[in-house]
Scaffold this motif. Structure first.
Motif, PDB file in Angstrom:
ATOM      1  N   SER A   1      -2.428   5.157   2.164  1.00  0.00           N
ATOM      2  CA  SER A   1      -3.222   4.184   2.233  1.00  0.00           C
ATOM      3  C   SER A   1      -2.433   3.874   4.161  1.00  0.00           C
ATOM      4  O   SER A   1      -3.889   2.560   4.303  1.00  0.00           O
ATOM      5  CB  SER A   1      -3.230   3.313   1.415  1.00  0.00           C
TER       6      SER A   1
ATOM      7  N   LEU B   1       1.041  -1.220   0.078  1.00  0.00           N
ATOM      8  CA  LEU B   1       0.074  -0.135   0.055  1.00  0.00           C
ATOM      9  C   LEU B   1       0.995   1.240  -0.016  1.00  0.00           C
ATOM     10  O   LEU B   1       2.059   1.099   0.846  1.00  0.00           O
ATOM     11  CB  LEU B   1      -1.396   0.113   1.641  1.00  0.00           C
TER      12      LEU B   1
ATOM     13  N   ASN C   1     -12.566   4.795  -0.258  1.00  0.00           N
ATOM     14  CA  ASN C   1     -11.228   5.300  -1.378  1.00  0.00           C
ATOM     15  C   ASN C   1      -9.959   4.448  -1.437  1.00  0.00           C
ATOM     16  O   ASN C   1      -9.775   3.833  -2.565  1.00  0.00           O
ATOM     17  CB  ASN C   1     -10.241   6.480  -0.856  1.00  0.00           C
ATOM     18  N   VAL C   2      -9.877   3.325  -0.328  1.00  0.00           N
ATOM     19  CA  VAL C   2      -8.710   2.206   0.210  1.00  0.00           C
ATOM     20  C   VAL C   2      -9.276   1.037  -1.110  1.00  0.00           C
ATOM     21  O   VAL C   2      -8.213   0.612  -1.698  1.00  0.00           O
ATOM     22  CB  VAL C   2      -7.967   2.053   0.651  1.00  0.00           C
TER      23      VAL C   2
ATOM     24  N   LYS D   1      -9.266   1.568  -4.745  1.00  0.00           N
ATOM     25  CA  LYS D   1      -7.434   2.273  -5.432  1.00  0.00           C
ATOM     26  C   LYS D   1      -7.099   0.629  -5.715  1.00  0.00           C
ATOM     27  O   LYS D   1      -6.424   0.702  -6.662  1.00  0.00           O
ATOM     28  CB  LYS D   1      -6.772   2.366  -4.581  1.00  0.00           C
ATOM     29  N   TYR D   2      -7.391  -0.470  -4.527  1.00  0.00           N
ATOM     30  CA  TYR D   2      -6.867  -1.806  -4.373  1.00  0.00           C
ATOM     31  C   TYR D   2      -7.626  -2.533  -5.101  1.00  0.00           C
ATOM     32  O   TYR D   2      -6.925  -3.721  -4.374  1.00  0.00           O
ATOM     33  CB  TYR D   2      -5.716  -1.831  -3.093  1.00  0.00           C
TER      34      TYR D   2
END
Length: 335
Positions: free
Chosen positions: A16, A12, A179-180, A183-184
């Protein structure tokens, strides 16, 4: 059920990481607050774990008679009044490390989940910068997709959590920040279809194990706390039944059955090994006896041969003496 562990840790970015670590700190703060206020917990129900065996005479006292009990308490959280906090105290026939492994690792869950509660459960180790993480803390993210429950009342749901294992005694977790997660998402192998499922969020998760001093056999006392938002517009009774009865209580019975089966296999294996060792010992002894008998017969035979050889030698000497006497006589006659 699909089980998968990433071959390499999920890395990360620093932002994050900070979000994840702060979320876990919030869990720890909430749990510590709840556990320090015993008087606010209300007993919800007690269910017997009929699979937990207590054979030892030392366990037959007032305290250990309750060890089969799976005791459920509820708490009304001031911050999230619509969502109850659930706490279970129960016992498992194993050591703390094994208990945490059973709860935290998908490969074990796949072995004892006889209710087929998950259609997917994947774990990804998470690398946290050494300046932020503590040495005995192990971080991971888990992606779970549940099967429908309560005859379709509860549809399949997606749950993505971030967790921290502290040594071999405690495991805490919470849901991954939106949001994390966005993103992943691809690195977490969440498909488009799965991402569209209603998301069930574990707001606070705490699973702790400590050895029990009330029993002479290996036993751990578990405290399991869970506060979750199942998402959607489910009636409260469905949420409570799905979370408490079909998950929190069920998982202890499933783990106990698995541990019993494992212990029985180990006992049978130990018995078989012991039996094989004894048989091997008997075979070795019998073989040695047979060799000794053969060896003894050979000695007697050799001795007999020696006797024959000795007699032959004596006869040969006697013959030579007789020949010499005859030679002497011939020589005398010539003279």
């Amino acid at each position: 059920m699909t089980s998968f562990s990433a071959s390499s840790p999920l890395t990360l970015d620093l932002e994050s990481q900070n979000v994840v670590l702060q979320s876990l700190k919030n869990v720890e703060s909430s749990v510590n607050g709840w556990l320090s206020n015993d008087s606010k917990w209300k007993q919800y129900k007690i269910v017997e774990n009929e699979y937990l065996a207590l054979h030892d005479d030392k366990t037959r006292n007032a305290r250990t008679k309750d060890m089969r009990n799976i005791t459920v308490h509820s708490l009304q959280d001031a911050k999230t009044k619509k969502l109850n906090v659930w706490k279970i105290t129960a016992f498992l026939p194993c050591d703390p490390k094994t208990a945490i492994d059973l709860y935290a690792l998908p490969e074990y869950h796949a072995l004892y989940d006889d209710n087929n509660s998950m259609q997917k459960l994947q774990r990804f180790a998470v690398a946290i910068d050494s300046s932020c993480a503590q040495n005995d803390h192990i971080y991971d993210m888990k992606v779970a997709v549940t099967n429908s429950r309560l005859n379709g009342w509860i549809k399949p749901r997606l749950c993505v959590g971030v967790n921290c294992r502290r040594s071999d005694t405690c495991y805490i977790g919470t849901f991954v920040n939106a949001n994390v997660l966005q993103k992943y998402r691809k690195q977490l192998l969440i498909s488009e279809t799965e991402y569209k499922y209603t998301q069930s969020k574990n707001l606070n998760l705490y699973f702790a194990a400590k050895p029990s001093s009330s029993c002479s056999t290996t036993m751990v006392e578990i405290t399991y706390i869970l506060q979750a938002d199942q998402g959607g517009s489910l009636p409260k009774w469905a949420v409570d039944k799905g979370m408490v009865d079909q998950h929190m209580i069920a998982i202890f019975k499933q783990m106990t059955k698995y541990l019993n089966a494992t212990k029985n296999k180990e006992t049978k294996l130990a018995t078989a090994i012991s039996s094989n060792i004894m048989e091997a010992g008997h075979d070795s002894l019998n073989k040695k006896n047979e060799e000794d008998i053969k060896s003894g017969g050979g000695d007697e035979e050799d001795e007999g041969e020696d006797d024959v050889k000795s007699n032959d030698d004596e006869q040969e000497i006697a013959n030579w003496v007789e020949i010499e006497k005859e030679d002497d006589e011939v020589i005398t006659d010539i003279d």
